[in-house]
Design an enzyme around this catalytic site. Structure first.
Site, PDB file in Angstrom:
ATOM      1  N   PRO A 184       7.251  -3.036   0.781  1.00 58.55           N
ATOM      2  CA  PRO A 184       7.898  -4.177   0.113  1.00 58.55           C
ATOM      3  C   PRO A 184       8.534  -5.155   1.105  1.00 58.55           C
ATOM      4  CG  PRO A 184       8.558  -2.085  -0.877  1.00 58.55           C
ATOM      5  CD  PRO A 184       7.851  -1.757   0.393  1.00 58.55           C
ATOM      6  N   GLU A 214      11.092   7.911   2.631  1.00 59.82           N
ATOM      7  CA  GLU A 214      11.957   6.725   2.595  1.00 59.82           C
ATOM      8  C   GLU A 214      11.485   5.631   3.541  1.00 59.82           C
ATOM      9  OE1 GLU A 214      13.319   8.354  -0.281  1.00 59.82           O
ATOM     10  OE2 GLU A 214      14.223   6.416   0.251  1.00 59.82           O
ATOM     11  N   ARG A 241     -14.017  -7.537  -2.363  1.00 65.16           N
ATOM     12  CA  ARG A 241     -14.727  -8.458  -3.260  1.00 65.16           C
ATOM     13  C   ARG A 241     -15.262  -9.656  -2.488  1.00 65.16           C
ATOM     14  NH1 ARG A 241     -14.045  -7.823  -8.601  1.00 65.16           N
ATOM     15  NH2 ARG A 241     -14.131 -10.036  -9.089  1.00 65.16           N
ATOM     16  N   ASP A 268     -13.710 -15.977  -9.130  1.00 64.96           N
ATOM     17  CA  ASP A 268     -12.483 -15.369  -9.661  1.00 64.96           C
ATOM     18  C   ASP A 268     -11.457 -16.468  -9.871  1.00 64.96           C
ATOM     19  OD1 ASP A 268     -13.582 -12.942  -9.590  1.00 64.96           O
ATOM     20  OD2 ASP A 268     -12.589 -12.233  -7.785  1.00 64.96           O
TER      21      ASP A 268
HETATM   22  N1  LIG Z   1       5.480  -3.121  -3.066  1.00 67.05           N
HETATM   23  C1  LIG Z   1       4.703  -2.690  -2.037  1.00 67.05           C
HETATM   24  N2  LIG Z   1       3.806  -3.456  -1.394  1.00 67.05           N
HETATM   25  O1  LIG Z   1       3.240  -2.691  -0.439  1.00 67.05           O
HETATM   26  N3  LIG Z   1       3.741  -1.453  -0.443  1.00 67.05           N
HETATM   27  C2  LIG Z   1       4.651  -1.414  -1.428  1.00 67.05           C
HETATM   28  C3  LIG Z   1       5.440  -0.228  -1.780  1.00 67.05           C
HETATM   29  O2  LIG Z   1       6.193  -0.239  -2.736  1.00 67.05           O
HETATM   30  N4  LIG Z   1       5.275   0.832  -0.959  1.00 67.05           N
HETATM   31  C4  LIG Z   1       6.008   2.054  -1.204  1.00 67.05           C
HETATM   32  C5  LIG Z   1       6.324   2.748   0.057  1.00 67.05           C
HETATM   33  C6  LIG Z   1       6.028   2.197   1.284  1.00 67.05           C
HETATM   34  C7  LIG Z   1       6.369   2.880   2.445  1.00 67.05           C
HETATM   35  C8  LIG Z   1       7.006   4.076   2.339  1.00 67.05           C
HETATM   36 CL1  LIG Z   1       7.425   4.911   3.785  1.00 67.05          CL
HETATM   37  C9  LIG Z   1       7.306   4.643   1.112  1.00 67.05           C
HETATM   38  C10 LIG Z   1       6.950   3.953  -0.035  1.00 67.05           C
END
Ligand SMILES: Nc1nonc1C(=O)NCc1ccc(Cl)cc1
Length: 249
Positions: free
Chosen positions: A92, A119, A157, A172
């Site tokens: 994220p 985490e 795609r 698309d």
């Molecule tokens: N939104 C998103 N966009 O790309 N990835 C996510 C996401 O939530 N990853 C979860 C996550 C990523 C790394 C670790 Cl260590 C643990 C959990």
């Protein structure tokens, strides 16, 4: 294109390597996949790949060494030109994935996707071995695997021959920056609801205009932000003006 995923759950990727258009294209060797499990690079007998966070706090952090070794192993497998490759970490905290970025990634020969769990991963892996961090949206899921598969699907795609000549990713909705128009198929009447007559007219020019108008109408009402930065063709400007006049009445 050769895609490698560094993941504690390699089997999860069967949903994209074995099914649908992406699965068929992989079986036809249009693209290749390999999963690398960092557990094989754990230097202790028990295969520890996570440890408690410095500074305390809940949960565990993925250790740098096994991930770094897994990324190095992936790089040794690269096919095609080594230059045309990228190591991406899904999280994220990354840059939001966009159609533009999808197009850019689809030109690569090699893609390595680092999928985190727990985490987080030790920051020193991100600083030394990851080229860029990408997010698929402002929400948190349990690991990087599903985001990695969403990125893979969107990118594949645009890899030639994955979709075959019938469908094309260029058509698309996001390819032209608009939301998709409504779709209908048989029966002509369902629960008393008919199909728009224009779609049964056989007049392909009018049908194309109707579909463009529907895309513009939907984009204007559901995602007006997409219209802000989009250059409009004369026909689109005309249709938008017509739509706006209707809503002013
Ligand atoms: N939104 C998103 N966009 O790309 N990835 C996510 C996401 O939530 N990853 C979860 C996550 C990523 C790394 C670790 Cl260590 C643990 C959990």
């Amino acid at each position: 294109m050769f895609i490698q995923a560094i993941t504690l759950f390699p089997e999860m990727f069967e949903s994209i390597t074995e099914y649908g258009v992406t699965g068929r294209a992989r079986k036809q060797d249009i693209w290749q996949f390999a999963a690398i499990n960092p557990r094989q690079f754990a230097d202790n007998k028990l295969g520890y790949i996570d440890d408690r966070p410095f500074g305390g706090g809940v949960g565990m952090v993925m250790m740098a060494e096994p991930l770094f070794c897994a990324i190095q192993a992936a790089k040794q497998q690269f096919s095609g030109s080594l230059k045309n490759s990228r190591v991406i970490y899904l999280s994220p905290q990354g840059q939001s994935l966009s159609h533009k970025k999808v197009l850019e990634l689809s030109q690569l020969d090699n893609l390595v996707l680092l999928c985190g769990r727990y985490e987080g991963v030790d920051e020193r892996v991100l600083q030394t071995a990851v080229d860029e961090e990408i997010s698929i949206g402002d929400f948190v899921v349990s690991g990087g695997e599903l985001p990695a598969m969403m990125l893979m699907d969107a990118v594949l795609r645009f890899v030639p021959n994955v979709l075959g000549e019938i469908a094309s990713a260029e058509q698309d909705s996001f390819a032209d920056g608009l939301l998709d128009y409504p779709h209908y198929t048989r029966p002509a009447e369902f629960q008393g609801m008919a199909v728009p007559d224009i779609l049964k007219s056989g007049n392909h020019a009018l049908i194309a205009e109707w579909r463009l108008e529907q895309s513009l109408r939907r984009t204007l009402t559901r995602r007006p932000d997409l219209l802000v930065s989009r250059e409009l063709l004369p026909q689109e400007t005309r249709l938008l003006d017509k739509i706006r006049q209707e809503s002013d009445e």
